[in-house]
Design an enzyme around this catalytic site. Structure first.
Site, PDB file in Angstrom:
ATOM      1  N   THR A   9       0.851  -1.192   0.000  1.00 11.44           N
ATOM      2  CA  THR A   9       0.000   0.000   0.000  1.00 11.44           C
ATOM      3  C   THR A   9       0.889   1.246   0.000  1.00 11.44           C
ATOM      4  O   THR A   9       1.934   1.253   0.653  1.00 11.44           O
ATOM      5  CB  THR A   9      -0.910  -0.014   1.241  1.00 11.44           C
ATOM      6  N   GLY A  59       6.160  -0.817   0.075  1.00 10.24           N
ATOM      7  CA  GLY A  59       6.987   0.345   0.399  1.00 10.24           C
ATOM      8  C   GLY A  59       7.330   0.340   1.879  1.00 10.24           C
ATOM      9  O   GLY A  59       7.073  -0.640   2.588  1.00 10.24           O
ATOM     10  N   LYS A  65       6.702   0.702   9.049  1.00  7.57           N
ATOM     11  CA  LYS A  65       5.641   0.753   8.051  1.00  7.57           C
ATOM     12  C   LYS A  65       4.335   1.163   8.725  1.00  7.57           C
ATOM     13  O   LYS A  65       4.216   1.109   9.936  1.00  7.57           O
ATOM     14  CB  LYS A  65       5.469  -0.617   7.377  1.00  7.57           C
ATOM     15  N   GLY A  66       3.375   1.584   7.903  1.00  9.29           N
ATOM     16  CA  GLY A  66       2.071   1.925   8.441  1.00  9.29           C
ATOM     17  C   GLY A  66       1.692   3.379   8.265  1.00  9.29           C
ATOM     18  O   GLY A  66       0.655   3.820   8.755  1.00  9.29           O
ATOM     19  N   GLY A  67       2.534   4.116   7.523  1.00  9.47           N
ATOM     20  CA  GLY A  67       2.184   5.509   7.227  1.00  9.47           C
ATOM     21  C   GLY A  67       0.827   5.605   6.537  1.00  9.47           C
ATOM     22  O   GLY A  67       0.097   6.581   6.711  1.00  9.47           O
ATOM     23  N   GLY A  68       0.482   4.584   5.769  1.00  3.96           N
ATOM     24  CA  GLY A  68      -0.812   4.562   5.083  1.00  3.96           C
ATOM     25  C   GLY A  68      -1.864   3.776   5.843  1.00  3.96           C
ATOM     26  O   GLY A  68      -2.928   3.469   5.296  1.00  3.96           O
ATOM     27  N   GLU A  89      -0.420  -5.549   5.816  1.00  2.32           N
ATOM     28  CA  GLU A  89       0.930  -5.609   5.241  1.00  2.32           C
ATOM     29  C   GLU A  89       1.782  -6.635   5.982  1.00  2.32           C
ATOM     30  O   GLU A  89       2.546  -7.389   5.367  1.00  2.32           O
ATOM     31  CB  GLU A  89       1.588  -4.223   5.295  1.00  2.32           C
TER      32      GLU A  89
HETATM   33  C1  5RP Z   1       1.337   1.908   4.229  1.00  2.00           C
HETATM   34  C2  5RP Z   1       2.817   1.747   4.239  1.00  2.00           C
HETATM   35  C3  5RP Z   1       3.570   2.314   3.086  1.00  2.00           C
HETATM   36  O1  5RP Z   1       4.347   1.296   2.501  1.00  2.00           O
HETATM   37  C4  5RP Z   1       4.455   3.421   3.583  1.00  2.00           C
HETATM   38  O2  5RP Z   1       3.662   4.383   4.270  1.00  2.00           O
HETATM   39  C5  5RP Z   1       5.236   4.098   2.457  1.00  2.00           C
HETATM   40  O3  5RP Z   1       4.339   4.733   1.578  1.00  2.00           O
HETATM   41  P1  5RP Z   1       4.860   5.565   0.326  1.00  2.00           P
HETATM   42  O4  5RP Z   1       5.449   4.585  -0.646  1.00  2.00           O
HETATM   43  O5  5RP Z   1       3.626   6.258  -0.164  1.00  2.00           O
HETATM   44  O6  5RP Z   1       5.889   6.557   0.839  1.00  2.00           O
HETATM   45  O7  5RP Z   1       3.410   1.191   5.132  1.00  2.00           O
HETATM   46  O8  5RP Z   1       0.751   1.452   5.422  1.00  2.00           O
END
Ligand code: 5RP
Length: 240
Positions: free
Chosen positions: A38, A94, A106-109, A115
């Site tokens: 994601t 990502g 991870k987990g920004g999204g 994941e």
């Molecule tokens: C989502 C994630 C993404 O992989 C992470 O936030 C990186 O995102 P991006 O490729 O938009 O920088 O862990 O939960």
């Protein structure tokens, strides 16, 4: 998750993601089951894979979020699930931060739970990042996302505090709690720099708290990390 836009294509960091994604999909072979991550890098991976699938390569994907499932559907990428395919050949995703030992945040999204489930079910994990995601230690620019049961959110904030973490509830633009695809809340947890070099211990301490479902510390995966840089693509860890 940030959506794709024409403007983003002008962004040098997005150019790095695209180059890294194009290299990472070389790992995908005919007949594989692939975990789809994601975020922006993960969407670049789907974009890079789609022409090969259109040309006849048979690949089944397992998406880690509803938004990724929607993007796969737009691209005509066939999907499956963990009941039909409990073992995946590879997950390509990502990350928000990667330290020198290739531990990840991870987990920004807010997709960290699925994941981690999909990564754990995969024979290998490939991470696609731009160069800014490499950090000397985790926590340099991100807190640790932690998915919690909404019933337990307040107690989790307090109990994470007792193990030394400062937990902030993640809110949306309207000030309401962010709700994950699993119906849960997300805390963003900061620890002192000295403790961030022990991601396993922090992960275990937080997971011992009832109500904590999963943390965004990925310390057990030995991922291949594909980094887009201004001067080309670098591959860290197990070769592609
Ligand atoms: C989502 C994630 C993404 O992989 C992470 O936030 C990186 O995102 P991006 O490729 O938009 O920088 O862990 O939960």
């Amino acid at each position: 998750m940030v959506a794709h836009s024409g403007a983003m294509d002008l962004d040098p960091l997005h150019a790095q993601r695209l180059a890294a994604a194009a290299r990472a999909v070389e790992v995908v072979r005919d007949g594989m089951v692939v975990g789809y991550g994601t975020g922006r890098a993960a969407m670049a991976v789907l974009d890079a894979l789609a022409p090969r699938v259109k040309a006849g390569m048979r690949v089944l994907g397992i998406p880690t979020s509803l938004s990724t499932a929607a993007h796969a559907a737009r691209l005509g990428l066939p999907l499956t699930d963990l009941d039909a395919h409990p073992t995946l050949d590879v997950t390509i995703d990502g990350a928000d931060e990667v330290d020198p030992a290739r531990n990840l945040i991870k987990g920004g999204g807010a997709a960290l739970f699925r994941e981690k489930v999909v990564a754990a079910a995969s024979a290998r994990l490939v991470i696609v990042i731009d160069a800014t995601k490499r950090v000397p230690r985790l926590g340099t620019s991100w807190a640790i996302p932690v998915e919690v049961l909404p019933f337990a959110t307040g107690a989790c904030v307090r109990l994470i505090g007792e193990v030394g973490g400062a937990a902030a509830r993640r809110l949306d633009a309207a000030g309401a709690p962010v709700v994950t695809d699993n119906g849960n809340h997300v805390l963003d947890v900061a620890f002192d720099a000295g403790r961030m070099v022990h991601p396993r211990a922090l992960d275990e301490a937080m997971r011992a708290i009832p109500g904590v479902i999963v943390t965004g510390l990925f310390w057990s995966f030995d991922p291949t990390v594909v980094v887009g840089t201004d001067s080309g693509v670098e591959v860290l860890g197990p070769p592609l």
